[in-house]
Design a protein around this motif. Structure first.
Motif, short mmCIF file in Angstrom:
data_model
loop_
_atom_site.label_atom_id
_atom_site.label_comp_id
_atom_site.label_asym_id
_atom_site.label_seq_id
_atom_site.Cartn_x
_atom_site.Cartn_y
_atom_site.Cartn_z
N GLU A 191 0.84 -1.22 0.00
CA GLU A 191 0.00 0.00 0.00
C GLU A 191 0.87 1.26 0.00
OE1 GLU A 191 -2.42 -0.53 3.47
OE2 GLU A 191 -3.91 -1.76 2.42
N ILE A 194 2.26 1.98 -3.44
CA ILE A 194 1.23 2.57 -4.33
C ILE A 194 1.05 4.05 -4.02
CG2 ILE A 194 -1.24 2.50 -4.91
CD1 ILE A 194 -1.02 -0.60 -4.27
N LEU A 195 0.95 4.37 -2.73
CA LEU A 195 0.77 5.77 -2.34
C LEU A 195 2.01 6.60 -2.64
CD1 LEU A 195 -1.18 5.31 0.98
CD2 LEU A 195 -2.01 6.48 -1.04
N ALA A 198 1.65 7.73 -6.06
CA ALA A 198 0.61 8.77 -6.11
C ALA A 198 1.14 10.11 -5.61
CB ALA A 198 -0.58 8.34 -5.25
N GLY A 315 -0.58 3.20 -10.20
CA GLY A 315 -0.56 4.00 -8.98
C GLY A 315 -0.69 5.49 -9.24
N ARG A 321 -5.27 2.97 -8.68
CA ARG A 321 -4.91 2.68 -7.28
C ARG A 321 -5.95 1.78 -6.63
NH1 ARG A 321 -3.18 8.00 -7.54
NH2 ARG A 321 -5.03 8.89 -6.55
#
Length: 447
Positions: A191, A194-195, A198, A315, A321
């Motif tokens: 997680e 992925i962030l 972003a 992402g 996402r």
């Protein structure tokens, strides 16, 4: 600090990693040492009770306070932080849930450690809270788990093997994860990656807005970029460059060291500790540092690349996402799953982190035009599974140092673990708890 009800509160104690942190903490609660009182905190007291029962098994459940607290309720966090000397935050991703806990700790003058491996979060907390934390006497240290204690302590251990006049120019860490069973990663790590994609623009903007950091004095020219994929015959590994938090955290420590060559003085340190601190930092030599993920087969590298490609592509936008987070097993080719690993999978996994350093037998020759590094040192840090075993070990040992040696640590501020814990006995504590530091080889001539 006035006497507080608890030495330590573990926040997010019922999460995947949190319950393993509780299990590690219980080992030291009944033993002689600085940890005399412990409480668990999180959104659900019933889940905390279940986590405590799991962590204590097969022993009877100890009578610990279970405190309801939620990141969306700042009053609950403030009340929590006023009751304890130290908070261990296990609630990630930290970009989403970390700041309210940092803010509450700083306001209460409480020390804070976490297991974040998220550069944007760490650098934002430093920019926003460092001065406030210094004044409040609140020590805020992120990356006290597998990210990035083995890298920080491992690089310092490595650099101290270069005996003057020898000095390193670059050190590359090769991380190799091994298991007799299926490798299953920590979902929080997935997680966070992925962030990270972003938030890459926010991180770039934050860095542009910050004052330039001091650059460490590293002998010789900057190393060439090198290939994306490499076959290291010495280690028997195929390796892929990793955009890792470790390199970011190490750079923060080296920049602070360039600004403070003797390290940071303790809040109320003894003369003896001041001498020990200065002597320690005089033996640590800065180097260009990078991290690669290594595997014995080229197929393993292909899996890393495909997973990285999915995260990089999907992402960057909201729908992508949500797909990545909904189907981790598909997009990570089975490396991550929502249920997390089984106890057997955790027990059978281990890591090796090889530090391959190239530098000069004589630092005075490094400035000669065209002079290439002529010496090599290889060291290794190794230990059990990274997310659920090594992370609780490193976090708890950092916590025990804060509780027992607070007067020898900086008064406060938002700092990386290396600059805080480098001169302490953290390396010895890790070795006593199953994490090894070894010198593998030294070669005085590469030509």
């Amino acid at each position: 600090m006035a006497v507080r009800e608890f030495d330590l509160i573990i926040f997010g104690a019922s999460g995947f990693t949190g319950k393993y942190v509780v299990r590690e903490a219980l080992k030291f609660l009944s033993a002689p040492g600085p940890l005399r009182s412990l409480a668990l905190a999180g959104r659900s007291p019933s889940k905390l009770a279940a986590a405590l029962q799991w962590a204590a098994a097969p022993s009877p459940v100890p009578p610990l306070a279970l405190i309801p607290a939620d990141v969306s309720d700042p009053d609950s966090l403030r009340a929590l932080c006023r009751r304890t000397c130290l908070v261990l935050d296990c609630v990630g991703p930290f970009r989403l849930y970390g700041e309210p806990v940092v803010a509450a700790c700083v306001e209460a003058g409480t020390d804070y450690l976490d297991i974040s491996g998220e550069p944007e979060f760490m650098e934002r907390m430093e920019a926003k809270y460092h001065e406030q934390a210094e004044k409040a006497g609140s020590l805020v240290v992120s990356a006290c788990g597998f990210d990035s204690v083995p890298a920080e302590m491992g690089l310092m251990f490595h650099s101290r093997q270069w005996v003057p006049p020898a000095a390193p120019n670059r050190v590359e860490a090769y991380l190799s994860l091994e298991s007799e069973r299926t490798m299953v990663g920590n979902l929080g790590t997935y997680e966070s990656a992925i962030l990270g994609v972003a938030n890459v623009r926010q991180l770039q903007e934050l860095r542009k807005s910050r004052p330039k950091r001091a650059r460490p004095m590293i002998p010789g020219p900057a190393p060439p970029k090198g290939p994306l994929v490499e076959h290291n015959k010495t280690l028997g590994l195929w390796a892929l460059k990793l955009p890792s938090a470790d390199a970011v955290v190490v750079r923060r420590t080296l920049a602070l060291l360039a600004e403070n060559p003797h390290g940071l003085p303790g809040a109320n340190e003894s003369d003896e500790h001041a001498e020990k601190r200065k002597a320690y930092w005089s033996t640590v030599k800065p180097a260009h540092f990078g991290v690669k993920i290594g595997t014995k087969s080229i197929l393993g590298i292909f899996r890393f690349m495909v997973t990285g490609l999915f995260i990089g592509l999907f992402g960057a936008f909201a729908v992508g996402r949500s797909l990545l987070l909904k189907f981790p097993e598909i997009f990570s080719l089975g490396w991550f799953r929502k249920t997390g690993p089984t106890e057997e999978e955790v027990r059978s996994a281990l890591f090796n982190m090889w530090f391959v350093g190239h530098g000069y037998n004589d630092i005075n020759l490094a400035s000669q035009s065209g002079k290439k590094p002529d010496a090599e040192v290889i060291t290794r840090v190794s230990g059990p599974e990274i997310g659920y075993l090594t992370t609780p070990i490193t976090l708890l040992q950092c916590a025990l140092i804060v509780l027992s040696e607070r007067h020898n640590l900086p008064k406060g501020g938002v700092l990386p673990p290396g600059i805080v814990f480098g001169p302490t006995d953290l390396q010895k504590r890790l070795q006593d708890n199953g994490i090894s530091f070894d010198v593998i080889s030294t070669r005085a001539s590469l030509h």
